[in-house]
Design a protein around this motif. Sequence first.
Motif, PDB file in Angstrom:
ATOM      1  N   LEU A 173      -0.862   5.525 -11.020  1.00 26.50           N
ATOM      2  CA  LEU A 173       0.115   6.045 -10.346  1.00 26.50           C
ATOM      3  C   LEU A 173       1.389   5.404 -10.017  1.00 26.50           C
ATOM      4  CD1 LEU A 173      -2.365   7.925  -8.113  1.00 26.50           C
ATOM      5  CD2 LEU A 173      -0.704   9.072  -9.619  1.00 26.50           C
ATOM      6  N   ARG A 174       1.434   3.864  -9.938  1.00 23.74           N
ATOM      7  CA  ARG A 174       2.541   3.022  -9.691  1.00 23.74           C
ATOM      8  C   ARG A 174       3.670   3.046 -10.536  1.00 23.74           C
ATOM      9  NH1 ARG A 174      -0.164  -0.373  -6.005  1.00 23.74           N
ATOM     10  NH2 ARG A 174      -2.381  -0.522  -6.015  1.00 23.74           N
ATOM     11  N   GLU A 175       3.488   3.624 -11.728  1.00 23.15           N
ATOM     12  CA  GLU A 175       4.468   3.752 -12.698  1.00 23.15           C
ATOM     13  C   GLU A 175       5.330   4.777 -12.224  1.00 23.15           C
ATOM     14  OE1 GLU A 175       2.424   4.496 -16.539  1.00 23.15           O
ATOM     15  OE2 GLU A 175       1.442   2.684 -16.302  1.00 23.15           O
ATOM     16  N   ASN A 176       4.994   5.862 -11.536  1.00 25.87           N
ATOM     17  CA  ASN A 176       6.043   6.832 -11.308  1.00 25.87           C
ATOM     18  C   ASN A 176       6.072   7.436  -9.773  1.00 25.87           C
ATOM     19  OD1 ASN A 176       6.703   7.696 -14.232  1.00 25.87           O
ATOM     20  ND2 ASN A 176       4.521   7.769 -14.246  1.00 25.87           N
ATOM     21  N   HIS A 177       5.176   6.867  -8.950  1.00 23.97           N
ATOM     22  CA  HIS A 177       5.164   7.101  -7.484  1.00 23.97           C
ATOM     23  C   HIS A 177       5.159   6.075  -6.642  1.00 23.97           C
ATOM     24  CE1 HIS A 177       3.576  11.075  -8.367  1.00 23.97           C
ATOM     25  NE2 HIS A 177       3.055  10.510  -9.408  1.00 23.97           N
ATOM     26  N   ASP A 178       5.650   6.147  -5.526  1.00 23.48           N
ATOM     27  CA  ASP A 178       5.611   4.999  -4.106  1.00 23.48           C
ATOM     28  C   ASP A 178       4.281   5.189  -3.858  1.00 23.48           C
ATOM     29  OD1 ASP A 178       8.240   4.548  -4.621  1.00 23.48           O
ATOM     30  OD2 ASP A 178       8.907   6.196  -3.026  1.00 23.48           O
ATOM     31  N   VAL A 179       3.468   4.063  -3.845  1.00 20.33           N
ATOM     32  CA  VAL A 179       2.258   3.637  -3.560  1.00 20.33           C
ATOM     33  C   VAL A 179       1.997   2.567  -2.495  1.00 20.33           C
ATOM     34  CG1 VAL A 179      -0.232   3.005  -4.313  1.00 20.33           C
ATOM     35  CG2 VAL A 179       1.288   4.460  -5.960  1.00 20.33           C
ATOM     36  N   LEU A 180       1.284   3.105  -1.495  1.00 15.64           N
ATOM     37  CA  LEU A 180       1.038   1.882  -0.357  1.00 15.64           C
ATOM     38  C   LEU A 180      -0.396   1.596  -0.438  1.00 15.64           C
ATOM     39  CD1 LEU A 180       1.709   0.361   2.525  1.00 15.64           C
ATOM     40  CD2 LEU A 180       1.152   2.394   3.484  1.00 15.64           C
ATOM     41  N   ASP A 181      -0.952   0.426  -0.473  1.00 11.97           N
ATOM     42  CA  ASP A 181      -1.961  -0.088  -0.723  1.00 11.97           C
ATOM     43  C   ASP A 181      -2.578  -0.342   0.772  1.00 11.97           C
ATOM     44  OD1 ASP A 181      -2.838  -0.207  -3.713  1.00 11.97           O
ATOM     45  OD2 ASP A 181      -0.991  -1.354  -3.430  1.00 11.97           O
ATOM     46  N   VAL A 182      -3.720   0.280   1.338  1.00 11.44           N
ATOM     47  CA  VAL A 182      -4.375   0.110   2.390  1.00 11.44           C
ATOM     48  C   VAL A 182      -5.804  -0.728   2.249  1.00 11.44           C
ATOM     49  CG1 VAL A 182      -5.131   0.882   4.671  1.00 11.44           C
ATOM     50  CG2 VAL A 182      -3.179   1.764   3.680  1.00 11.44           C
ATOM     51  N   SER A 183      -5.877  -1.749   2.917  1.00  6.05           N
ATOM     52  CA  SER A 183      -7.237  -2.273   2.828  1.00  6.05           C
ATOM     53  C   SER A 183      -8.119  -2.177   3.807  1.00  6.05           C
ATOM     54  CB  SER A 183      -7.097  -3.864   2.792  1.00  6.05           C
ATOM     55  OG  SER A 183      -8.351  -4.883   2.879  1.00  6.05           O
ATOM     56  N   TYR A 184      -9.367  -1.527   3.646  1.00  6.09           N
ATOM     57  CA  TYR A 184     -10.256  -1.200   4.696  1.00  6.09           C
ATOM     58  C   TYR A 184     -10.268  -2.539   5.629  1.00  6.09           C
ATOM     59  CZ  TYR A 184     -14.715  -0.566   7.320  1.00  6.09           C
ATOM     60  OH  TYR A 184     -15.614  -0.361   8.357  1.00  6.09           O
ATOM     61  N   GLU A 185     -10.805  -3.439   5.232  1.00  7.22           N
ATOM     62  CA  GLU A 185     -10.674  -4.845   6.047  1.00  7.22           C
ATOM     63  C   GLU A 185      -9.540  -5.079   6.930  1.00  7.22           C
ATOM     64  OE1 GLU A 185     -13.797  -4.787   2.766  1.00  7.22           O
ATOM     65  OE2 GLU A 185     -11.465  -4.467   2.744  1.00  7.22           O
ATOM     66  N   GLU A 186      -8.514  -5.042   6.255  1.00  8.39           N
ATOM     67  CA  GLU A 186      -7.276  -5.109   7.078  1.00  8.39           C
ATOM     68  C   GLU A 186      -7.100  -4.211   8.225  1.00  8.39           C
ATOM     69  OE1 GLU A 186      -5.381  -8.149   6.970  1.00  8.39           O
ATOM     70  OE2 GLU A 186      -6.614  -8.877   5.815  1.00  8.39           O
ATOM     71  N   PHE A 187      -7.553  -2.986   7.824  1.00  6.90           N
ATOM     72  CA  PHE A 187      -7.148  -1.931   8.914  1.00  6.90           C
ATOM     73  C   PHE A 187      -8.200  -2.135  10.116  1.00  6.90           C
ATOM     74  CE2 PHE A 187      -9.248   2.168   9.960  1.00  6.90           C
ATOM     75  CZ  PHE A 187      -8.231   2.858  10.504  1.00  6.90           C
ATOM     76  N   ASP A 188      -9.461  -2.485   9.637  1.00  7.88           N
ATOM     77  CA  ASP A 188     -10.542  -2.628  10.580  1.00  7.88           C
ATOM     78  C   ASP A 188     -10.221  -3.955  11.409  1.00  7.88           C
ATOM     79  OD1 ASP A 188     -12.891  -2.226  11.801  1.00  7.88           O
ATOM     80  OD2 ASP A 188     -13.933  -4.131  11.029  1.00  7.88           O
ATOM     81  N   LYS A 189      -9.224  -4.786  11.288  1.00 11.00           N
ATOM     82  CA  LYS A 189      -8.758  -5.845  12.148  1.00 11.00           C
ATOM     83  C   LYS A 189      -7.656  -5.358  12.990  1.00 11.00           C
ATOM     84  CE  LYS A 189     -10.331  -9.661   8.923  1.00 11.00           C
ATOM     85  NZ  LYS A 189      -9.610 -10.553   8.151  1.00 11.00           N
ATOM     86  N   ASP A 190      -6.951  -4.483  12.315  1.00  9.67           N
ATOM     87  CA  ASP A 190      -5.570  -4.139  13.130  1.00  9.67           C
ATOM     88  C   ASP A 190      -5.072  -2.902  12.678  1.00  9.67           C
ATOM     89  OD1 ASP A 190      -3.108  -4.210  14.327  1.00  9.67           O
ATOM     90  OD2 ASP A 190      -2.241  -5.595  12.862  1.00  9.67           O
ATOM     91  N   ASN A 191      -5.788  -1.713  13.264  1.00  9.08           N
ATOM     92  CA  ASN A 191      -5.348  -0.427  12.842  1.00  9.08           C
ATOM     93  C   ASN A 191      -4.049  -0.209  13.407  1.00  9.08           C
ATOM     94  OD1 ASN A 191      -5.987   1.009  15.722  1.00  9.08           O
ATOM     95  ND2 ASN A 191      -7.757  -0.048  15.324  1.00  9.08           N
ATOM     96  N   ALA A 192      -3.292  -0.560  14.350  1.00 12.27           N
ATOM     97  CA  ALA A 192      -2.129  -0.353  14.800  1.00 12.27           C
ATOM     98  C   ALA A 192      -1.246  -0.998  13.941  1.00 12.27           C
ATOM     99  CB  ALA A 192      -2.076  -1.066  16.353  1.00 12.27           C
TER     100      ALA A 192
END
Length: 288
Positions: A173-192
């Motif tokens: 999907l990165r070839e044609n779309h804007d994609v944001l990667d969200v890591s569960y581990e990073e989200f768990d540490k800092d959801n804000a």
Amino acid sequence: MVTRLLLIGYQRSGSTAVKTICTRHPQVAYFGGDLQINPFFTRGFASFTIGYQSKAASERGIRALFDTICGLEANEETRCLCAKVVCNSPESAKKLAESITKNIPEMKIILVRRHDLVAQYGSRSKARLTGVAHSWDTKYVSSEPSTTVSINKHLLARFVHVVEQTYAELDKLRENHDVLDVSYEEFDKDNAGTRREIEQFIGLDEVPLGEMHSTKVSPAPEDYIRQYKQLKEFADSERQRVADGTVKPWYAQAVRVLTKLEGMLHKSRGVRRQKIRRDLREKHLQNR
């Protein structure tokens, strides 16, 4: 201009938690349930009609259907129409990616990924066993009996193979779309911090929503998954084998068969799971 946003993640990757962050924002209109890849992204309006449908109508229909369903809660403040999809196989990932690129090329994508695949597999196993998938009720969580999970290495290998292959398809999907990667581990540490990153990605105003305060259903994976450290090393090595393309075809076929057998066994454990769920509900009611 309203942004169309799709959250995509493998089962138990943390996509529901990320969805919660998105839907708390007043400028986001969200469809309540998860969209099914088939038929939503494969047939669109054809799922509800009989007879011939032109190619052009079919292509426009998927975008129109997305706008209609996700816009049910929209108002004058809405800047984003949002939905979530759970993608559990490379085949479904390929269909989804092809459909989005063809029919909604302006769609923005958030890919949610959990890097600890042992914890992800253990979370799925425990949810199946206890019947508790997601809960923010501390009384309900505290009433849960201690449950340990044993993981078969070959079933884990199959899980790693499928997850990696699924995300390999979604990465296209990165070839044609804007994609944001969200890591569960990073989200768990800092959801804000994750929330601010998502707001910037979508183009939303920064709104003070406060922190998410919740109690997890499951404790740390090493506390309920037997031989967690050894399994973690094994899963990491399997992931590298997939990346290097060194997984032997006979082994891939063997673990595929083993996975099917495990699925049959899973169904046969229904009575035990029902008893555990009944006990959980009774303890929950007693603690209310």
